[in-house]
Design a protein around this motif. Structure first.
Motif, PDB file in Angstrom:
ATOM      1  N   ALA A  24      44.849  40.555  51.838  1.00 33.42           N
ATOM      2  CA  ALA A  24      43.608  39.915  51.407  1.00 33.42           C
ATOM      3  C   ALA A  24      43.302  40.196  49.945  1.00 33.42           C
ATOM      4  CB  ALA A  24      42.443  40.385  52.282  1.00 33.42           C
ATOM      5  N   VAL A  25      43.636  41.385  49.464  1.00 31.77           N
ATOM      6  CA  VAL A  25      43.455  41.754  48.061  1.00 31.77           C
ATOM      7  C   VAL A  25      44.785  42.300  47.569  1.00 31.77           C
ATOM      8  CG1 VAL A  25      42.186  43.208  46.425  1.00 31.77           C
ATOM      9  CG2 VAL A  25      41.007  42.253  48.418  1.00 31.77           C
ATOM     10  N   ASP A  26      45.219  41.814  46.405  1.00 33.68           N
ATOM     11  CA  ASP A  26      46.588  42.088  45.966  1.00 33.68           C
ATOM     12  C   ASP A  26      46.609  42.546  44.509  1.00 33.68           C
ATOM     13  OD1 ASP A  26      49.310  42.227  45.720  1.00 33.68           O
ATOM     14  OD2 ASP A  26      49.671  40.076  45.869  1.00 33.68           O
ATOM     15  N   GLY A  27      46.343  43.840  44.287  1.00 32.16           N
ATOM     16  CA  GLY A  27      46.490  44.410  42.945  1.00 32.16           C
ATOM     17  C   GLY A  27      45.359  44.093  41.994  1.00 32.16           C
ATOM     18  N   VAL A  28      44.112  44.246  42.447  1.00 29.32           N
ATOM     19  CA  VAL A  28      42.950  43.965  41.602  1.00 29.32           C
ATOM     20  C   VAL A  28      42.659  45.162  40.699  1.00 29.32           C
ATOM     21  CG1 VAL A  28      40.437  43.688  41.649  1.00 29.32           C
ATOM     22  CG2 VAL A  28      41.882  42.258  43.097  1.00 29.32           C
ATOM     23  N   GLY A  47      43.505  36.651  46.401  1.00 28.08           N
ATOM     24  CA  GLY A  47      43.572  38.100  46.352  1.00 28.08           C
ATOM     25  C   GLY A  47      43.842  38.705  44.992  1.00 28.08           C
ATOM     26  N   ARG A  48      44.000  37.864  43.947  1.00 30.34           N
ATOM     27  CA  ARG A  48      44.317  38.379  42.622  1.00 30.34           C
ATOM     28  C   ARG A  48      43.306  37.877  41.601  1.00 30.34           C
ATOM     29  NH1 ARG A  48      50.764  36.689  42.718  1.00 30.34           N
ATOM     30  NH2 ARG A  48      51.362  37.995  44.509  1.00 30.34           N
ATOM     31  N   ILE A  49      43.058  38.659  40.577  1.00 33.68           N
ATOM     32  CA  ILE A  49      42.249  38.198  39.456  1.00 33.68           C
ATOM     33  C   ILE A  49      43.148  37.399  38.524  1.00 33.68           C
ATOM     34  CG2 ILE A  49      40.986  38.915  37.396  1.00 33.68           C
ATOM     35  CD1 ILE A  49      39.849  41.223  38.948  1.00 33.68           C
ATOM     36  N   VAL A  50      42.761  36.137  38.282  1.00 30.62           N
ATOM     37  CA  VAL A  50      43.586  35.273  37.433  1.00 30.62           C
ATOM     38  C   VAL A  50      43.001  35.126  36.037  1.00 30.62           C
ATOM     39  CG1 VAL A  50      44.557  34.019  39.386  1.00 30.62           C
ATOM     40  CG2 VAL A  50      42.455  33.183  38.302  1.00 30.62           C
ATOM     41  N   GLU A  51      41.703  35.448  35.867  1.00 27.01           N
ATOM     42  CA  GLU A  51      41.101  35.408  34.534  1.00 27.01           C
ATOM     43  C   GLU A  51      39.861  36.290  34.543  1.00 27.01           C
ATOM     44  OE1 GLU A  51      39.697  32.224  31.046  1.00 27.01           O
ATOM     45  OE2 GLU A  51      40.550  31.515  32.944  1.00 27.01           O
ATOM     46  N   ILE A  52      39.680  37.069  33.482  1.00 30.15           N
ATOM     47  CA  ILE A  52      38.516  37.938  33.365  1.00 30.15           C
ATOM     48  C   ILE A  52      38.157  38.063  31.890  1.00 30.15           C
ATOM     49  CG2 ILE A  52      39.992  40.013  33.409  1.00 30.15           C
ATOM     50  CD1 ILE A  52      37.638  41.497  34.706  1.00 30.15           C
ATOM     51  N   GLY A  53      36.870  37.923  31.602  1.00 34.89           N
ATOM     52  CA  GLY A  53      36.450  38.020  30.212  1.00 34.89           C
ATOM     53  C   GLY A  53      34.960  37.831  30.058  1.00 34.89           C
ATOM     54  N   GLU A  54      34.504  37.831  28.819  1.00 37.70           N
ATOM     55  CA  GLU A  54      33.088  37.637  28.534  1.00 37.70           C
ATOM     56  C   GLU A  54      32.623  36.281  29.048  1.00 37.70           C
ATOM     57  OE1 GLU A  54      31.044  39.867  27.286  1.00 37.70           O
ATOM     58  OE2 GLU A  54      32.677  41.333  27.090  1.00 37.70           O
ATOM     59  N   LYS A  55      31.396  36.251  29.551  1.00 36.34           N
ATOM     60  CA  LYS A  55      30.870  35.044  30.199  1.00 36.34           C
ATOM     61  C   LYS A  55      30.921  33.825  29.296  1.00 36.34           C
ATOM     62  CE  LYS A  55      26.467  34.863  30.283  1.00 36.34           C
ATOM     63  NZ  LYS A  55      25.052  35.143  30.612  1.00 36.34           N
ATOM     64  N   ARG A  56      30.391  33.937  28.092  1.00 34.22           N
ATOM     65  CA  ARG A  56      30.279  32.760  27.244  1.00 34.22           C
ATOM     66  C   ARG A  56      31.656  32.194  26.916  1.00 34.22           C
ATOM     67  NH1 ARG A  56      26.533  32.910  21.995  1.00 34.22           N
ATOM     68  NH2 ARG A  56      25.009  32.977  23.695  1.00 34.22           N
ATOM     69  N   ALA A  57      32.585  33.050  26.555  1.00 38.77           N
ATOM     70  CA  ALA A  57      33.928  32.572  26.201  1.00 38.77           C
ATOM     71  C   ALA A  57      34.610  31.926  27.398  1.00 38.77           C
ATOM     72  CB  ALA A  57      34.762  33.731  25.667  1.00 38.77           C
ATOM     73  N   LEU A  58      34.454  32.539  28.567  1.00 38.85           N
ATOM     74  CA  LEU A  58      35.125  32.009  29.752  1.00 38.85           C
ATOM     75  C   LEU A  58      34.555  30.650  30.148  1.00 38.85           C
ATOM     76  CD1 LEU A  58      36.373  33.974  32.762  1.00 38.85           C
ATOM     77  CD2 LEU A  58      34.937  31.973  33.201  1.00 38.85           C
ATOM     78  N   TYR A  59      33.238  30.489  30.083  1.00 40.92           N
ATOM     79  CA  TYR A  59      32.629  29.216  30.478  1.00 40.92           C
ATOM     80  C   TYR A  59      32.879  28.118  29.443  1.00 40.92           C
ATOM     81  CZ  TYR A  59      30.119  30.746  34.665  1.00 40.92           C
ATOM     82  OH  TYR A  59      29.804  31.181  35.931  1.00 40.92           O
ATOM     83  N   GLU A  60      32.903  28.483  28.174  1.00 41.75           N
ATOM     84  CA  GLU A  60      33.077  27.466  27.137  1.00 41.75           C
ATOM     85  C   GLU A  60      34.539  27.081  26.927  1.00 41.75           C
ATOM     86  OE1 GLU A  60      31.233  28.969  23.643  1.00 41.75           O
ATOM     87  OE2 GLU A  60      29.183  28.658  24.387  1.00 41.75           O
ATOM     88  N   SER A  61      35.461  28.025  27.185  1.00 40.36           N
ATOM     89  CA  SER A  61      36.872  27.733  26.937  1.00 40.36           C
ATOM     90  C   SER A  61      37.752  28.427  27.978  1.00 40.36           C
ATOM     91  CB  SER A  61      37.269  28.189  25.527  1.00 40.36           C
ATOM     92  OG  SER A  61      38.647  27.976  25.301  1.00 40.36           O
ATOM     93  N   PRO A  62      37.713  27.963  29.236  1.00 43.59           N
ATOM     94  CA  PRO A  62      38.532  28.586  30.283  1.00 43.59           C
ATOM     95  C   PRO A  62      40.018  28.431  29.976  1.00 43.59           C
ATOM     96  CG  PRO A  62      37.600  26.517  31.051  1.00 43.59           C
ATOM     97  CD  PRO A  62      36.953  26.803  29.735  1.00 43.59           C
ATOM     98  N   GLN A  63      40.770  29.463  30.234  1.00 41.75           N
ATOM     99  CA  GLN A  63      42.193  29.463  29.901  1.00 41.75           C
ATOM    100  C   GLN A  63      43.096  29.224  31.107  1.00 41.75           C
ATOM    101  OE1 GLN A  63      43.479  29.938  26.524  1.00 41.75           O
ATOM    102  NE2 GLN A  63      41.342  29.285  26.363  1.00 41.75           N
TER     103      GLN A  63
END
Length: 345
Positions: A53-57, A253-269
């Motif tokens: 269910a969770v894989d290396g967070v 189960g994995r984190i695919v993207e993590i970062g500051e809110k504004r940057a993530l919402y304005e320019s998702p990678q």
């Protein structure tokens, strides 16, 4: 109004809660956290494949910060939250809270840290004992920590006032309150021992929209007044945007993207992050008509049989051969960490 818990001195000594200098590192540090459940047994008695269910967070959380944890249903958000407070025992990995590794502590060894690490659950009524009064529900954590019944009841009344409830209703039962009021009771219970971190697992998803705003505003006010840190788990990205400092996106189960809110919402990678954000309605009808809507094909794979390589590749419009064979690791891309071989537009 700020209310601070002050347990008896004897309790503090019994718990070993001496005035140690606060560590300079993050309040919470999670490394390679995994949770594997055994497969279900079939009618013939044969057990199915185990479910990861969770894989290396892995992530860090600073004191006073809010980390939003988002993703589709079944991606492992709630399982991660329950492991953070040790309601579930991790299969592997480590959880370091306030400079101390709490991953393998016994329940007795965990008790001194439990008071600083609390949880708010998704369904307010199912998380409250229907046979107990509000006074008993809020007082129980304090009684476990060694408070007297008189001091605990006084503290419970103060907390009810803090979360916007009438203290005179302290002897009522949960069924006598609305959903929003019941969630306030759950929040009051989580605040009883003056925690430093609260894991909020979908705290507003079971509430009406108008009540959601009230609970979100309450949690924001409590964070400012009490210096709380939150791990805020939700599938509603508009709510997460409102409350979070940073956002982590989970998939299978994995984190695919993590970062500051504004940057993530304005320019998702990550392509999955872009697909999630494209599903959030815009308040401007003209902008809503103009923007591109990304529709993912198919359903998420089963965590009992995840695909090789990048687990998102069967649904990804950018997938290439390397995505089918090599698992991408989190790496820096455009000021945040992304697990994608081809991040960006």
């Amino acid at each position: 109004m700020t209310v601070e818990a002050r347990p008896p001195d004897t309790t503090a000594r019994a718990e070993g809660a001496a005035a140690d200098p606060a560590p300079s590192g993050p309040l919470l540090s999670v490394r390679d956290l995994t949770m594997t459940f055994p497969g279900r047994r079939s009618a013939s008695g044969r057990r199915g494949a185990p479910v990861r269910a969770v894989d290396g967070v892995s992530f860090d959380l600073a004191a006073g910060e809010t980390l939003g944890l988002v993703g589709e249903s079944g991606c492992g958000k709630s399982t991660t939250g329950r492991m953070l407070v040790r309601l579930l025992e991790p299969t592997s990995g480590s959880i370091t809270f306030d400079g101390r590794d709490i991953t393998r502590l016994s329940q007795r060894g965990l008790r001194p840290h439990r008071r600083h690490l609390q949880m708010v659950f998704q369904d307010p009524h199912s998380s409250l004992n229907p046979r107990q009064t509000v006074a008993r529900i809020i007082c129980d954590p304090l009684l476990v920590q060694g408070w007297s019944a008189t001091d605990a009841r006084r503290r419970a009344a103060e907390l009810m006032d803090l979360v916007g409830l009438i203290p005179e209703q302290i002897d009522r039962y949960p069924h006598e309150f609305s959903g929003g009021q019941a969630q306030r009771i759950g929040i009051a219970r989580s605040l009883a021992t003056s925690p430093r971190l609260i894991v909020a697992d979908e705290p507003v998803s079971a509430l009406d929209v108008s009540v959601q705003a009230q609970i979100v505003n309450l949690m924001e006010r409590l964070r400012r007044e009490l210096g709380l840190a939150y791990v805020f788990i939700a599938h509603d990205l508009s709510v997460v945007k409102r409350v979070s400092d940073r956002v982590a996106v989970m998939y299978l189960g994995r984190i695919v993207e993590i970062g500051e809110k504004r940057a993530l919402y304005e320019s998702p990678q990550h392509p999955y992050t872009r697909a999630l954000l494209s599903a959030v309605p815009l308040p401007d009808p003209a902008a809503e008509r103009r923007r591109e809507r990304i529709v993912l094909l198919g359903d998420p794979p089963s965590p009992a049989a995840p695909p090789p390589g990048c687990t998102f590749h069967p649904r990804c419009p950018k997938a290439q051969e390397v995505c089918r064979t090599e698992r991408p690791l989190l790496r820096i891309a455009a000021s945040r960490e992304v697990a994608c071989h081809f991040p960006g537009d």
